[in-house]
Write a protein that holds these residues in place. Sequence first.
Motif, PDB file in Angstrom:
ATOM      1  N   PRO A  33       0.823  -1.215   0.000  1.00 19.27           N
ATOM      2  CA  PRO A  33       0.000   0.000   0.000  1.00 19.27           C
ATOM      3  C   PRO A  33       0.859   1.268   0.000  1.00 19.27           C
ATOM      4  N   ASP A  34       0.430   2.243  -0.792  1.00 22.95           N
ATOM      5  CA  ASP A  34       1.201   3.485  -0.907  1.00 22.95           C
ATOM      6  C   ASP A  34       1.360   4.198   0.434  1.00 22.95           C
ATOM      7  N   GLY A  35       0.297   4.194   1.252  1.00 21.39           N
ATOM      8  CA  GLY A  35       0.316   4.973   2.486  1.00 21.39           C
ATOM      9  C   GLY A  35       1.426   4.566   3.432  1.00 21.39           C
ATOM     10  N   ILE A  36       1.516   3.292   3.736  1.00 25.59           N
ATOM     11  CA  ILE A  36       2.531   2.833   4.691  1.00 25.59           C
ATOM     12  C   ILE A  36       3.920   2.895   4.073  1.00 25.59           C
ATOM     13  N   VAL A  37       4.024   2.705   2.765  1.00 20.43           N
ATOM     14  CA  VAL A  37       5.329   2.808   2.092  1.00 20.43           C
ATOM     15  C   VAL A  37       5.864   4.232   2.217  1.00 20.43           C
ATOM     16  N   VAL A  38       5.028   5.218   1.892  1.00 21.17           N
ATOM     17  CA  VAL A  38       5.448   6.622   1.940  1.00 21.17           C
ATOM     18  C   VAL A  38       5.662   7.070   3.386  1.00 21.17           C
ATOM     19  N   GLY A  39       4.776   6.663   4.300  1.00 18.19           N
ATOM     20  CA  GLY A  39       4.911   7.064   5.699  1.00 18.19           C
ATOM     21  C   GLY A  39       6.187   6.544   6.335  1.00 18.19           C
ATOM     22  N   SER A  40       6.479   5.250   6.112  1.00 14.16           N
ATOM     23  CA  SER A  40       7.700   4.682   6.704  1.00 14.16           C
ATOM     24  C   SER A  40       8.948   5.305   6.105  1.00 14.16           C
ATOM     25  N   LEU A  41       8.899   5.635   4.814  1.00 18.42           N
ATOM     26  CA  LEU A  41      10.054   6.267   4.176  1.00 18.42           C
ATOM     27  C   LEU A  41      10.249   7.695   4.693  1.00 18.42           C
TER      28      LEU A  41
END
Length: 434
Positions: free
Chosen positions: A137-145
């Motif tokens: 999912p884009d959300g957790i990928v972008v948030g963790s990055l």
Amino acid sequence: MDDLLITTLLVLSLFALLGSGVWIGLTLTGVAWIGMQLFSARPAGDAMALTIWGSASSWTLTTLPLFVWMGEILFRTKLSEDMFKGLAPWMNRLPGRLLHTNILGCTLFAAVSGSSAATCATVGKMALPELKRRGYPDGIVVGSLAGAGTLGLLIPPSLIMIVYGVTADVSIARLFAAGVFPGLLVAGLLMAYVMLWAAFHRDQVPAADPGMSFLDKLKASRSLIPVVLLILAVLGSIYTGVATATEAAALGVVGALLLSAAQGSLNWRTFRDSLMGATRLYCMIALILAGAAFLTLSMGYIGLPRHLAEWIGSLGLSPLALLVALMVFYILLGCFLDGISMIVLTMGVVLPIVQGAGIDLIWFGIFLVIVVEMAQITPPVGFNLFVLQGMTGRELPWIARQAAPMFVLMMGALGLIYVFPEIATWLPQQVMRR
């Protein structure tokens, strides 16, 4: 003239110059000149020349361009390509699986970069398309990055620690040592959050890749071994007392050039681009530092830091209340300025207050770096948010929402470091004994 009136005039001058698009370094110099010219008996031109020369000729500051160049060289090697291949096989069995490559990749690159934006951009360039292709999912990928990218400031060698060490006149080697365990703490908290998220969103986590033997995992990771050895050599030489921070930075540059040559990515173009990239970034930082040094001198002649410190001291704030007030102040300031500017702009006022409260300056440096990390993911001027917006094309408010849990985790890290200050102070004490 009343201190409040002088402060108001100088703050208005600062924001007027910044709002008109003047470079931050020149803005600081201009505000300092206004303050000294109008409210001090010392000639402003003479003071400006001496202060800027003294700031520019500081031997301690030579650490900065060398570490910047080391990061630029490695940025142009195959490190970013090899990082995902080397880390991914070890993450398959963890809850959240390949999402952890964001965090571990940033942790690893932070140890050779020293820059939050460079860490976020390098790992993001490698991880974002790969994780999207695999269905994360884009959300957790972008948030963790967004959260992990800030580790570029905390894990040594850190550019912002060098700037703080120069402005606060504390040992850069001890600051580097102080950042190790807090950096690992923040990385651990981010990984724990990803595991917790995965436990509640099992249906959104893609299936694991086919299993690999331990030997195959080692083969996949062999390209990371030279970089890890370089990191250990640079930081180990500082912590063991074999080399000063400047000598270790020079060792890092030579090692990065050799590593780049061994990988076949060193040619005239990459050498020139890395040197020019490092020169541009250092010149920007050096101009800011010179302007801040002159502003600190100007404020000293006017007497504002002393009066402000006396006023805050009269409030009777406990160390905890003072730190909370400073945290809120820096987060708000981070909505308008980058981290280096925040530190050099405020140290002249903040340091007397912190010293008066009996707070250890090494510990406070780590506290300050984590707060600046938090500011990197707060709109409207969170640098990591801009980097991710440029890479993903998503709206800035959406990226800020994904990064919000990471902001809370960093606040938790601050709480842990306050309750257990040894997390930041134990290793520097070992370095000091050598």
